[in-house]
Design an enzyme around this catalytic site. Structure first.
Site, PDB file in Angstrom:
ATOM      1  N   LYS A  48      -8.158   6.976 -19.682  1.00 29.26           N
ATOM      2  CA  LYS A  48      -8.593   7.396 -20.874  1.00 29.26           C
ATOM      3  C   LYS A  48      -6.780   7.161 -21.398  1.00 29.26           C
ATOM      4  O   LYS A  48      -6.793   5.971 -21.321  1.00 29.26           O
ATOM      5  CB  LYS A  48      -8.338   9.028 -20.170  1.00 29.26           C
ATOM      6  CG  LYS A  48      -9.787   9.280 -19.244  1.00 29.26           C
ATOM      7  CD  LYS A  48     -11.261   7.865 -19.383  1.00 29.26           C
ATOM      8  CE  LYS A  48     -12.614   8.624 -18.450  1.00 29.26           C
ATOM      9  NZ  LYS A  48     -12.374   8.320 -17.386  1.00 29.26           N
ATOM     10  N   TYR A  59     -16.712  18.007 -15.881  1.00 27.39           N
ATOM     11  CA  TYR A  59     -16.207  16.800 -15.440  1.00 27.39           C
ATOM     12  C   TYR A  59     -17.797  16.560 -14.157  1.00 27.39           C
ATOM     13  O   TYR A  59     -17.845  16.776 -13.268  1.00 27.39           O
ATOM     14  CB  TYR A  59     -14.904  15.332 -15.170  1.00 27.39           C
ATOM     15  CG  TYR A  59     -15.731  13.930 -14.791  1.00 27.39           C
ATOM     16  CD1 TYR A  59     -16.281  13.021 -15.461  1.00 27.39           C
ATOM     17  CD2 TYR A  59     -14.632  13.896 -13.931  1.00 27.39           C
ATOM     18  CE1 TYR A  59     -16.706  12.466 -15.673  1.00 27.39           C
ATOM     19  CE2 TYR A  59     -15.398  12.252 -13.748  1.00 27.39           C
ATOM     20  CZ  TYR A  59     -15.735  11.336 -14.111  1.00 27.39           C
ATOM     21  OH  TYR A  59     -16.295   9.791 -14.106  1.00 27.39           O
ATOM     22  N   ARG A  66       0.777  -1.076   0.633  1.00 30.31           N
ATOM     23  CA  ARG A  66      -0.281  -0.110  -0.220  1.00 30.31           C
ATOM     24  C   ARG A  66       0.724   1.375  -0.123  1.00 30.31           C
ATOM     25  O   ARG A  66       0.265   2.702  -0.370  1.00 30.31           O
ATOM     26  CB  ARG A  66      -0.958  -0.053   1.403  1.00 30.31           C
ATOM     27  CG  ARG A  66      -1.479   1.314   1.627  1.00 30.31           C
ATOM     28  CD  ARG A  66      -2.813   1.123   2.610  1.00 30.31           C
ATOM     29  NE  ARG A  66      -1.712   1.635   3.767  1.00 30.31           N
ATOM     30  CZ  ARG A  66      -1.333   1.919   4.259  1.00 30.31           C
ATOM     31  NH1 ARG A  66      -2.249   0.231   4.821  1.00 30.31           N
ATOM     32  NH2 ARG A  66      -1.286   1.554   5.862  1.00 30.31           N
ATOM     33  N   ASP A  70      -7.229  19.610 -14.500  1.00 31.82           N
ATOM     34  CA  ASP A  70      -6.905  17.840 -15.204  1.00 31.82           C
ATOM     35  C   ASP A  70      -6.614  18.134 -16.182  1.00 31.82           C
ATOM     36  O   ASP A  70      -7.141  18.792 -17.328  1.00 31.82           O
ATOM     37  CB  ASP A  70      -8.026  18.103 -14.695  1.00 31.82           C
ATOM     38  CG  ASP A  70      -9.195  16.579 -14.958  1.00 31.82           C
ATOM     39  OD1 ASP A  70      -8.276  15.710 -15.369  1.00 31.82           O
ATOM     40  OD2 ASP A  70      -9.850  16.018 -14.496  1.00 31.82           O
TER      41      ASP A  70
END
Length: 411
Positions: A213, A117, A65, A188
């Site tokens: 993406k 978004y 982690r 972004d």
């Protein structure tokens, strides 16, 4: 201490790479295995790592982690492509957004573009608000930013191009205002990818991506990433990455790193295809308007020329079709190559109706104020042959118009 005067760390996590983009994409974060000589790094699935004595791990890793070899390789590669000293990967783009907002104290104020978004809008208005973070939106952030700044404003959030109307923001102009007040600027960059735009070079403090993406590019990984140059930001986000634990799996990191190596090839192909489609749509009498930063008709074309590699427009287009929501939905059913699906940036071409899909959760008044009308169609242009894609769109529009006319004639 303000963001504008953050100290430069003597030994940043990653040294900046001055080689060409394609060389960085292929070579960075890709060491040969020191034992086997493997050119491609193995997938390190172990969750824990041996220690020679208490508190002394054999190598660099203790628990997956906190850090993992595949995640380190991927983060190094993203940092190189965004001209950054640091990068951190997260389990999704939304997790990246949430972690950054989590770094703000209760009572903080955020300024955001309004055409954002849908998932980000949902987080800002439903989740961040519940934790005492207030977000105000504007459709003209370059003009409004200075007047909107309050004593507790800590962050300005930009998407450029915006989703889904492809509006552009001059990053440097907003960053100059923000940094006068010690305010952090987050961009972004999902819609363009590091190949087309590097926001840190234009004054942003953090650049984020939905890796799902363009960076991964094959519609098979859910992931996010943030890149930046400040050691102070790195200390905060690294702590939160580990404490919250929204980290990607080693396999997802390995897949995304593999996809990143061909980003420059995919982005160029998508850009060329998108330009051909945008020019066709602009010439169609059945199209009300076209949003594409590569067209000279785009209202912020000068920003694209300033900020985008070779003034590219990217691989995303949106357009309004005549006939309203009925025509938009029917168009998405009539395409043969474009698949009706959410998401973007993969090798395959996709289409969707934002008002009914990705942005359905935004109140209609706010949605339409941002230009997201019922008749708006969003295209994620893939890397298929341009002639086939243009033909697919042309045929779909013709069939939609014919069917609407037939219905009107029999009404």
């Amino acid at each position: 201490m303000t963001i504008a005067t953050l100290p430069i760390e003597d030994a940043p996590r990653f040294q900046k790479d001055t080689r060409g983009f394609a060389t960085r994409a292929v070579q960075t974060g890709a060491p040969h295995d020191p034992v086997t000589g493997a050119v491609i790094a193995p997938i390190s699935l172990s969750t824990t790592f041996a220690q020679t004595s208490v508190g002394n791990p054999v190598g660099l890793y203790e628990y997956s982690r906190s850090s993992n070899p595949n995640r380190d390789h991927f983060e190094h590669a993203v940092a190189a492509l965004e001209n950054a000293n640091y990068a951190l990967a997260f389990s999704s783009g939304s997790a990246t957004t949430a972690t950054i907002l989590q770094s703000l104290a209760t009572g903080s104020h955020v300024i955001s573009i309004s055409d954002v978004y849908g998932g980000t809008h949902r987080y800002f208005t439903k989740v961040a608000a519940a934790h005492g973070i207030r977000v105000t939106f504007t459709g003209a952030i370059e003009v409004d930013a200075r007047a909107m700044i309050e004593e507790n404003t800590k962050l300005i959030w930009i998407e450029t191009p915006s989703n889904p109307t492809l509006s552009l923001v001059d990053i440097q102009s907003v960053a100059d205002v923000a940094h006068e007040h010690g305010i952090m600027v987050v961009v972004d960059n999902t819609f363009l990818s590091p190949y087309v735009q590097n926001p840190l070079d234009h004054g942003a403090d953090i650049v984020i991506h939905s890796v799902t993406k363009y960076i991964n590019g094959h519609s098979d990984v859910l992931m996010g990433v943030a890149a930046y140059n400040s050691s102070e930001i790195n200390d905060t986000l690294t702590f939160l990455q580990n404490a919250i634990g929204a980290v990607p799996s080693p396999f997802d990191c390995w897949l995304a790193h593999r996809g990143l190596k061909t980003l420059h090839l995919r982005a160029k192909a998508a850009n060329e295809n998108a330009m051909a489609i945008a020019q066709f749509l602009e010439s169609s009498p059945h199209v009300i308007s076209v949003n594409y930063p590569g067209l000279n008709s785009h209202p912020q074309r000068k920003v694209a020329i300033k900020q985008h590699r070779k003034a590219m427009g990217g691989g995303m287009i949106s357009f309004r079709i005549r006939g309203g929501l009925r025509a938009a939905e029917r168009f998405c059913k009539e395409t043969k190559i474009f698949t009706l699906a959410e998401s973007l940036g993969g090798v395959e071409s996709l289409c969707e109706v934002p008002a009914s899909m990705t942005h359905a959760g935004i109140p209609i008044a706010a949605r339409e104020k941002s230009g997201v009308f019922d008749d708006l169609i969003r295209l994620s242009v893939g890397i298929e042959d341009a002639e086939d894609l243009v033909g697919d769109i042309s045929g779909a529009i013709s069939r939609v118009i014919d069917s609407l006319r037939a219905e009107e004639a029999t009404a």
